[in-house]
Design an enzyme around this catalytic site. Structure first.
Site, PDB file in Angstrom:
ATOM      1  N   SER A  32       0.837  -1.205   0.000  1.00 42.95           N
ATOM      2  CA  SER A  32       0.000   0.000   0.000  1.00 42.95           C
ATOM      3  C   SER A  32       0.872   1.256   0.000  1.00 42.95           C
ATOM      4  O   SER A  32       1.629   1.459  -0.934  1.00 42.95           O
ATOM      5  CB  SER A  32      -0.926  -0.077   1.210  1.00 42.95           C
ATOM      6  N   ASP A  38      -9.743  -6.192  -4.855  1.00 41.79           N
ATOM      7  CA  ASP A  38      -9.446  -5.203  -3.825  1.00 41.79           C
ATOM      8  C   ASP A  38     -10.339  -4.019  -4.118  1.00 41.79           C
ATOM      9  O   ASP A  38     -10.148  -3.306  -5.089  1.00 41.79           O
ATOM     10  CB  ASP A  38      -7.964  -4.808  -3.888  1.00 41.79           C
ATOM     11  N   HIS A  51      -7.483  -6.237   0.757  1.00 37.19           N
ATOM     12  CA  HIS A  51      -6.371  -5.313   0.537  1.00 37.19           C
ATOM     13  C   HIS A  51      -5.117  -5.753   1.289  1.00 37.19           C
ATOM     14  O   HIS A  51      -4.048  -5.179   1.106  1.00 37.19           O
ATOM     15  CB  HIS A  51      -6.807  -3.914   1.002  1.00 37.19           C
TER      16      HIS A  51
END
Lengths: 266, 709
Positions: free
Chosen positions: A96, A217, A246
């Site tokens: 991320s 996601d 995620h």
């Protein structure tokens, strides 16, 4: 603060091997998110783990609101850690926001990284004309209002009660982890993340990248993975994991470890 | 006070010795210099709390301490010598500070801790070892005990009930130290982390320790396993240790906290290899038996006659707990048989007896006239009538009752059944299974009922009700607002009928002596109906334990309605709570679409907790089993931080430093710790909680030394 940055960010090196692997977590978790991935690599790599300065496991006093306004300060931290540890070459796995940090770091220091593996990465979260980042402005507003409500409550001595489940489904998957920090840091970091736009500099990345993405996601559409593949400057591959969520390192560690191994060996 | 001055010191010191409560002692030591000295010289038991880095700061005035607990030092679960640059001098220092220790409780993360500490106190008699972290796989069997046995030859009591080790650790250590084994009189081997001792291991232990008076152990009773514990083993155990006064043998699955299935008829598919004759022989060989627990998870049939033998052969028997024993009391005609003949029993616990009926219960109450404590679990056939008669007949003695997982005894009927002892009972456990009427009360107006019912009110306008055949009863609410709740006056809760029941005598009796209440409740259920189920007025209730169990991933999402902790504000003296959501399973961060994170559940459960005047709270956060995580979420930390009267807060799980800092806003908070006391404790402890201690210590600079609980 610089002197004990390694201590402050809980830097640890585990495992044995000639090669070095850096595992960088995303917002809202801490390095323990890699717990179930580490055993797959600790025999062959020395693994560097650290916590982002905004992580819940780091003393909140270390979060300097004047310094961490953009992702560049996080990049500074990463590079400082690697330099202090004497790392001159490593493979980097970033989840991320740490994927974004890795991208920026590799532009600054291209010879430091042999490979970048980007999990759940996105150069920009907000949709734009001709660009589908995943989030509409209105949806992001909802996240901000929940964050602001928490901040209000916390500052006035009440309990911050908004959680990931309170924001719309479309943003929930990504943002639920953002609620796992102190409300003022959460809000600040949220702004940093949603204001970042790395699209323009992707071409400057020369390090080969592997873009890992889950099939569902909700917060990072598959089109983003393709965007990254085509726009990142080096030799790129993508891996799609046929699961949802995620946080594949938490929800499907064995599968992810397998793909990581494959990506690292190429 | 003038009177006290006249008392000779010798008498004062005897008085002081008798005072046990730590806070009282702390207060006494503040009175004057002389009292301080006296208090210090008579304090025999101390639990050290505080950070290991400051161990050298322990004052040396507590020299009279004989019972020392080092297992709760911060950071919890760490080896106390790891962070010290001078481990040997630290060990010596501890001995200098506490020279007279004969009873030690210690978190023994690795064997090296005992290597350093055992030599300091060679006259140790009692040791309790604690370890929730996994036993390292690299150490040879028994290494945890070798130093202890080697240096402490007069060891008489060893407690491993919270010690993560393997069953083959102990026998070789005992065999290597026969003198210590022979001097052992108490062994607690209810080791949750193991699968239970096999027959040969149990026999090895008992033959090495012939002087045992107290033996507790988990055993493999399952007949399909190799080397299970059956008839022959039991008799051999008794022959090895004829002096046993406490024998507690349990199947490892009986130690788990999972609630059984109330629909289960109590009979397992396999029988244990334990027959009546073996039991009779066992009892005959243990004449000194006073407390017996046989908590087996497979059927033991036709045990009535064996229990009669128990009564005749073990005249001192006071406490009995039986799991999966059938035929304990047939109660044919009015003859007392089986367990009902054990006249001197003071504590009885019956679990999963498939054929226990109301008549059996009543026979027991007729026969065991001294019963003070009664626990029944998983008995499908007993009903409210049986329990009520039981309570009535034992009114003089019964003060501690626990009813769980019994299909015909939901919350309301359990409470009604205990009406005869309502004003006498001191400790109570019930399962919060609400009947259908209370369910509708929850979804209706969600009213919090403050006072007891006032029965026999005439039916008011039924505008709020679509069910004509019911009593409408008013509930007062401090007079400001009246809410109506529906109540069925009929014992059979499945049907609603109009019945004129004179319940005024019933409802106005208060739970005068109830001090401790324990509740079980399923995930998704609310707590609000508790008061209207019968626990309306508990003037002295000070401690409550609530266990929430279930799978948050199944079933509906939580609604906005909070769990209902604020409904407990009606109990004026409530100050201590244990809220155990550890068996509520869910997703911490990885909830798939359509499911909720545990943070939402925590918000539901903890909302309203600030309305209670809690001074002590133990909280187990819900867990995400997939990642072995039991961690405090943001709303949980925020809500807990609103409890302004807390003095002690123990979180049995982990928490981010960001969230721990919230607790600094609680003014009188003195003692906080993260204790991951569940198996297995997570290895990578977050050491961030150390910082809280340092901040807390600033707060406490004005208070007394932060030693002792």
């Amino acid at each position: 603060m610089k002197n004990n940055l390694l201590e402050a960010l809980n830097v640890r090196v585990v495992g044995t091997g000639d090669k070095i692997l850096v595992l960088a977590h995303g917002f809202g978790t801490d390095q323990s998110a890699w717990q179930r991935i580490i055993p797959y690599f600790s025999q062959h790599y020395r693994i560097v783990l650290y916590d982002l300065v905004c992580a819940g496991s780091v003393n909140p006093d270390y979060f300097d609101f004047r310094r961490y306004t953009t992702l560049d300060a996080y990049v500074d931290d990463l590079l400082y850690i690697l330099d202090t540890l004497g790392v001159d070459k490593c493979a980097y796995v970033g989840h991320s926001v740490s994927a974004m940090i890795g991208i920026l770091a590799s532009i600054r220091r291209p010879d430091l990284f042999t490979k970048l593996i980007l999990i759940g990465a996105s150069p920009r979260f907000l949709n734009d004309t001709d660009y589908h980042g995943g989030f509409e402005q209105g949806e992001i507003e909802k996240v901000f209002s929940a964050m602001e409500a928490n901040y209000e409550a916390w500052v006035n001595g009440f309990a911050p009660l908004a959680v990931g489940a309170d924001v719309p489904v479309a943003v929930r998957e990504f943002s639920r982890t953002l609620f796992n920090m102190r409300p003022d840091i959460s809000l600040f970091v949220c702004r940093t993340v949603f204001n970042s736009d790395l699209r323009g500099i992707l071409g400057l990345v020369k390090v080969p990248c592997c873009i890992i993405q889950t099939a569902k996601d909700v917060s990072v559409p598959v089109s983003v993975a393709n965007y990254l593949k085509t726009h990142l400057g080096g030799r790129n591959t993508t891996e799609i994991l046929n699961i949802e969520g995620h946080l594949p390192h938490l929800s499907a560690p064995a599968l992810l470890a397998h793909r990581l191994r494959r990506a690292l060996s190429r | 006070m003038a009177i006290f001055d006249d008392l000779p010191d010798a008498i004062l010191s005897i008085i002081f010795t008798l005072v046990v409560d730590t806070r009282t002692r702390n207060a006494m030591s503040l009175v004057c210099g002389k009292w301080l000295v006296l208090e210090r010289s008579t304090r025999t038991s101390i639990t050290l709390r505080g950070n290991v880095r400051h161990l050298f700061d322990i004052p040396t005035c507590f020299r009279a301490v004989t019972q020392l607990d080092l297992s709760l030092l911060s950071p919890w679960g760490q080896s106390i010598f790891d962070s010290s640059p001078h481990p040997i001098s630290l060990a010596h220092y501890l001995r200098r500070a506490f020279p007279n220790v004969i009873s030690l409780t210690l978190y023994a993360r690795t064997p090296s801790i005992l290597r350093l500490l055992a030599p300091q106190w060679p006259s140790l008699r009692h040791v309790k070892l604690v370890r929730w972290h996994p036993r390292s796989a690299n150490i040879p069997p028994g290494s945890d005990f070798l130093h202890l046995f080697h240096h402490c030859p007069s060891l008489s009591s060893l407690d491993l009930s919270h010690f993560y080790c393997w069953t083959d650790d102990l026998p070789p250590a005992l065999q290597a130290h026969p003198l210590v084994a022979a001097s052992l009189s108490r062994l607690n081997l209810l080791i949750l982390s193991s699968d239970g001792f096999k027959s040969h291991q149990l026999l090895a232990i008992t033959s090495a320790c012939p002087n045992l008076t107290h033996l507790l152990a988990t055993c493999v009773f399952h007949p399909r396993f190799n080397d299970f514990v059956g008839d022959k083993t039991l008799i051999a155990v008794a022959l090895h240790c004829p002096r046993l006064s406490l024998l507690h043998l349990a199947d490892p699955s009986s130690l788990s906290t999972a609630r059984g299935d109330p629909d289960h008829d109590g009979f397992t598919s396999d029988d244990a290899m334990i027959n009546r004759t073996a039991l009779e022989n066992l009892f005959s060989a243990l004449p000194l038996l006073e407390e017996l627990t046989l908590d087996i998870c497979h059927n033991v049939m036709d045990t009535g006659p064996a229990l009669e033998v128990l009564n005749s052969k073990c005249p001192g028997l006071k406490s009995l707990k039986l799991g999966q024993f059938h035929g304990i009391c047939k109660a044919i005609d009015s003859q007392l048989d089986g367990i009902a003949l054990c006249r001197l029993l003071e504590s009885l616990s019956i679990k999963n007896t498939g054929d226990l009926t109301d008549s059996g219960l009543i026979a027991i109450s007729r026969g065991c006239q001294r019963l003070a404590r009664f626990e029944v679990q998983g008995c499908k056939s007993i009903t409210e009538t049986g329990v009520r008669t039981f309570a009535c007949l034992l009114r003089q003695t019964l003060v501690d009752v626990s009813i769980s997982c019994c299909k015909n005894l939901d919350a309301t009927s359990s409470l009604r059944a205990l009406e005869p002892i309502r004003d006498r009972i001191q400790r109570l456990h019930i399962d919060c299974v609400w009947d259908s009427l209370h369910q509708s009360e929850i979804t209706g107006d969600g009213a919090i009922c403050q006072h007891g019912f006032e029965p026999n009110e005439s039916r008011e306008d039924a505008s709020t009700s679509d069910r004509p055949a019911e009593f409408m009863i008013f509930l007062g609410d401090d007079g400001s607002k009246k809410k109506r709740c529906k109540y069925s006056g009929e014992v059979d809760y499945s049907r609603v009928q109009i019945k004129g029941i004179n319940c005024s005598r019933f409802w106005r009796k208060t739970w005068d002596r109830l001090r401790y209440l324990s509740l079980w409740i399923a995930v998704g259920e609310l707590l609000n109906p508790l008061a209207s189920s019968g626990l309306d007025n508990c003037p002295v209730l000070e401690e409550i334990r609530i266990r929430v169990e279930g799978d948050c991933r199944m079933g509906p999402k939580p609604t906005e309605q909070p769990f209902g902790l604020s409904s407990l504000a009606r109990y004026p003296r409530l100050s201590k709570m244990q809220l155990d959501c550890g068996d509520a399973i869910g997703y911490a961060l990885t909830a798939p679409t359509g499911h909720m994170d545990l943070s939402l559940w925590e918000r539901v459960y903890l909302m309203g907790i600030e309305n209670l005047k809690l001074t002590e709270l133990d909280y187990w956060p819900p867990q995400d089993r997939d990642v072995n995580q039991r961690s405090l979420s943001l709303p949980a930390a925020g809500l807990l931080a609103q409890c302004t009267r807390l003095r002690k807060l123990f979180i049995h799980g982990t928490a981010y430093e960001h969230f721990m800092m919230f607790f600094l806003g609680i003014p009188n908070l003195r003692d906080v710790q993260l204790r991951e006391d569940y198996y297995p404790a997570p290895e990578n402890d977050m050491s961030t909680e150390m910082r809280v201690d340092s901040c807390s210590r600033f707060e406490q600079a004005l208070n007394k030394r932060q030693i002792g609980d």
